[in-house]
Design an enzyme around this catalytic site. Structure first.
Site, mmCIF file in Angstrom:
data_model
loop_
_atom_site.group_PDB
_atom_site.id
_atom_site.type_symbol
_atom_site.label_atom_id
_atom_site.label_comp_id
_atom_site.label_asym_id
_atom_site.label_seq_id
_atom_site.Cartn_x
_atom_site.Cartn_y
_atom_site.Cartn_z
ATOM 1 N N GLU A 68 0.805 -1.226 0.000
ATOM 2 C CA GLU A 68 0.000 0.000 0.000
ATOM 3 C C GLU A 68 0.834 1.269 0.000
ATOM 4 O OE1 GLU A 68 -0.639 -2.629 1.919
ATOM 5 O OE2 GLU A 68 -2.552 -3.345 1.148
ATOM 6 N N HIS A 137 -11.101 -5.302 8.691
ATOM 7 C CA HIS A 137 -11.629 -5.190 7.327
ATOM 8 C C HIS A 137 -13.026 -4.561 7.322
ATOM 9 C CE1 HIS A 137 -8.443 -8.136 6.600
ATOM 10 N NE2 HIS A 137 -8.548 -7.887 5.320
#
Lengths: 333, 379
Positions: A68, A137
């Site tokens: 990321e 998540h």
């Protein structure tokens, strides 16, 4: 032409509206590309990048490593040097992996450089609980992003806005986070085939009302609208505002509404403490204190990580029933 | 606490070992300045060419390399003095000692090529063509600075010169340089981008991710590690278990090259090869330049410190890149001592003029505070 039958309205789920938004941008902007984890060959884990690789090829639809910092750095570097990247951050929770690139580089570069750098980068990301994805998540971290001068943050609540906001974000010459919601992917509605924008920084009144103003973010708009229906049955007429944009936030639309209803309730899925609702509450008090007939109330997630167990997750996510109860409490019913 | 101190002390010999090694290397290689002082590491995809070109650099190139180094040295000395005198707000991380790296690399770049810099970024900007007036104005926080006084030393930048900013975050630059390289590849031009970073930053995950992606996509990017032996105040032996950062290159699938960062010709040659490879589609290189900062992590005071010895500093100063290169220029008849002195005086005058310019420049107006937080159409 005048004799032509009016075509049936085309109904599209949120997930395909996202796809169409990205597709429209890639067709309109030659200097755009989309990069992210599993966006090309797999068409994204949510399916919203389906078919993009076939239409635009691997030069413009790029699978990245699970990196990321690298992906977000790619967005910063490429946008500062003349491209218009769309960066896909698979889960909003992964912001923790790239917050330096987001907060210290992307958001600040233009200012730090005295206005000489322009970063037309759009980041698509997915927030929200409800899928049994547990604590890492499922978060709603829009307040992290809205706290960054230089960053724009939008939360499309439905398919129409998802497509239009992606197009607006990609036409904007600032970094924009489009925070999508994974529980909304299958929600369908009429979505025009043509290219259109949904303005960034403008809230919209989804339901007119007179007794109280609900300001809701993202998927919570639908819980608020459900609540409004239920409240109708007990003779209450609440106004529902879809904030749509977190940063910039459309204070004016909210204040106008409160001058009419004299009561406000903020609803978001993020935890209440430090959530954007606290900021909105303060803004309302600064600008419309004299119009208030009751304390401003909030419905938000409790101060806990998102739990895994379906029994607890159901309790955790704000819903229509909770909104109904809070509205009644505010109105002292 | 006492144990930690003991541990640090125990690690000192290892740090000096690095120094000895580098010194030895440079002494051994010095006579053959034309020959690359670069040592090819495992090069899984692209073989490292020996020798960038058959003929040596022109006199104009030699002069340009020298000019870059001297301009950096004098700028930094003067800036450091101003900081000590309390004339510059904030902190300055000075580049004195490392001039050969920025100069040798930048000699191969045009304004179309991008670089990302570090918190020690003035040298990179000077070598990329930065002018003293807007640079000092920026350090002084004036509206005539490169960033209108809003970035300062740690964010000094110039997009027109292809300088994507000094960076206050250690390891902040490489992902951006990788993104700029992606941009160049996407557009199909022949421009490259250079990510400068230190041995300290080499331990940041961002550098690792950027290097992996650059190698994966074969981007026109060169990762230049300025190994000055310290991550802030911690010696290399205290922050990583390797001596050569270039060892990591093979793990990314790119060539790793080590050169003497105190020898501008060595840097020039090694960077030339890496940049040429990047331009011609051969992908990235990790180029490690062994160098040293004479000053402290922040500000000037470089001697009498607890974390390094004066002897170590003196040993590196004996290899000073500018001194040795000036001797060489005289030897080769490229410049005379007098010409060098005149040039130095001229740079001195330019600096003083720039400082006056910066001091006389206005501060940003209150209205500028909220300017350029966002791009505003038509603003």
């Amino acid at each position: 032409m005048s004799e032509a039958k009016k075509p049936e309205p085309r109904v599209l789920p949120y997930v395909l509206a996202i796809n169409e938004g990205i597709r429209t941008v890639l067709r309109e902007q030659d200097d755009s590309f989309i990069a992210g984890e599993d966006v090309a060959a797999a068409g994204s884990v949510y399916g919203y990048c389906g078919g993009l690789l076939d239409e635009f090829g691997s030069r413009r639809v790029i699978d990245t490593p699970i990196s990321e910092k690298g992906i977000m750095g790619l967005g910063v570097g490429a946008s500062a040097t003349g491209c218009r990247p769309i960066i896909d951050l698979m889960f909003m929770d992964f912001l923790g992996e790239c917050m330096d690139e987001v907060a210290n580089q992307m958001a600040k570069m233009r200012f730090m450089f005295g206005g000489k750098a322009t970063l037309p980068v759009t980041v698509l990301t997915m927030g929200g609980a409800g899928g049994g994805m547990a604590a890492q998540h499922s978060q709603s971290l829009e307040a992290w992003l809205a706290h960054l001068p230089g960053m724009k943050v939008v939360m499309p609540s439905d398919a129409y806005d998802a497509k239009g906001m992606i197009i607006s974000a990609c036409r904007d010459d600032n970094p924009v986070f489009v925070v999508l919601n994974k529980q909304s992917l299958a929600m369908s509605m009429e979505v025009p085939e043509e290219s259109y924008e949904v303005p960034i920084g403008e809230a919209i009144v989804r339901k007119q009302g007179t007794d109280l103003t609900i300001v809701a973010f993202g998927r919570m708009v639908h819980e608020a609208l459900d609540a409004a229906e239920q409240l109708k049955e007990v003779g209450l007429n609440v106004e529902v505002i879809d904030a749509r944009s977190v940063q910039p936030f459309d204070t004016a639309t909210v204040v106008t509404s409160i001058k009419k209803t004299h009561r406000a309730l903020i609803v978001h899925e993020a935890v209440k403490f430090g959530g954007i609702g606290g900021e909105i509450t303060a803004q309302i008090q600064e600008e419309a204190f004299d119009y208030l007939d009751a304390p401003i109330m909030r419905v938000a997630a409790p101060f806990s990580p998102v739990p895994f167990s379906p029994a607890l997750e159901k309790l955790y996510i704000p819903n229509a029933a909770g909104i109904v109860a809070k509205v009644k409490e505010t109105l002292e019913l | 606490m006492a144990q930690a101190k003991k541990k640090a002390a125990a690690k000192k010999p290892a740090a000096s070992k690095t120094v000895t090694k580098a010194t030895k290397k440079s002494v051994a290689k010095k006579p053959a300045a034309k020959k690359v002082v670069a040592k090819a590491r495992k090069a899984p995809r692209t073989a490292v060419k020996k020798g960038a070109s058959n003929k040596g650099p022109s006199n104009a190139t030699l002069k340009s390399l020298h000019l870059k180094m001297l301009r950096i040295r004098r700028f930094e000395e003067r800036a450091g003095k101003l900081m000590e005198d309390g004339k510059v707000p904030g902190a300055l991380h000075l580049y004195v000692g490392q001039e050969a790296v920025a100069s040798g690399v930048m000699q191969h770049l045009s304004n179309e090529d991008w670089i990302t810099s570090t918190h020690r970024g003035h040298g990179h900007l000077v070598a990329k063509g930065g002018e003293f007036k807007p640079m000092f104005a920026e350090l002084f926080g004036r509206s005539t600075g490169y960033c209108n006084g809003k970035g300062g030393s740690m964010h000094i930048s110039n997009m027109d010169l292809g300088m994507l900013g000094a960076n206050g975050i250690v390891g902040g630059g490489p992902p951006i340089a990788m993104g700029a390289a992606f941009s160049n590849q996407f557009k199909g031009n022949k421009n490259v981008s250079i990510a400068f970073f230190g041995d300290g930053a080499s331990n940041e995950g961002s550098v690792h991710e950027a290097a992996n992606m650059a190698a994966l996509y074969k981007l026109p990017c060169v990762f230049v590690c300025e190994n000055n032996g310290y991550g802030e105040y911690t010696p290399q032996s205290g922050h990583q278990a390797i001596v050569d950062v270039a060892d990591r290159a093979s793990g990314y699938g790119m060539p790793g090259v080590i050169c003497d960062g105190m020898d501008v010709m060595a840097v020039y040659e090694a960077a030339g090869e890496a940049i040429e490879r990047a331009r011609s589609g051969g992908g990235p290189t990790l180029l490690e330049c062994k160098t040293y900062r004479y000053y402290d992590h922040v500000g000037i005071r470089g001697m009498g410190l607890t974390y390094r010895t004066d002897e170590e500093v003196e040993a590196w100063k004996k290899k000073d890149a500018i001194n040795s290169f000036e001797k060489r220029l005289i030897q080769l008849g490229v410049m005379s001592r007098k010409q060098l002195d005149d040039l130095d005086a001229k740079i001195g005058e330019e600096l003083e003029e720039a400082i006056v310019y910066a001091s006389d420049s206005p501060y940003p107006t209150p209205g500028q505070l909220l300017e350029d937080v966002y791009y505003v159409k038509g603003a």
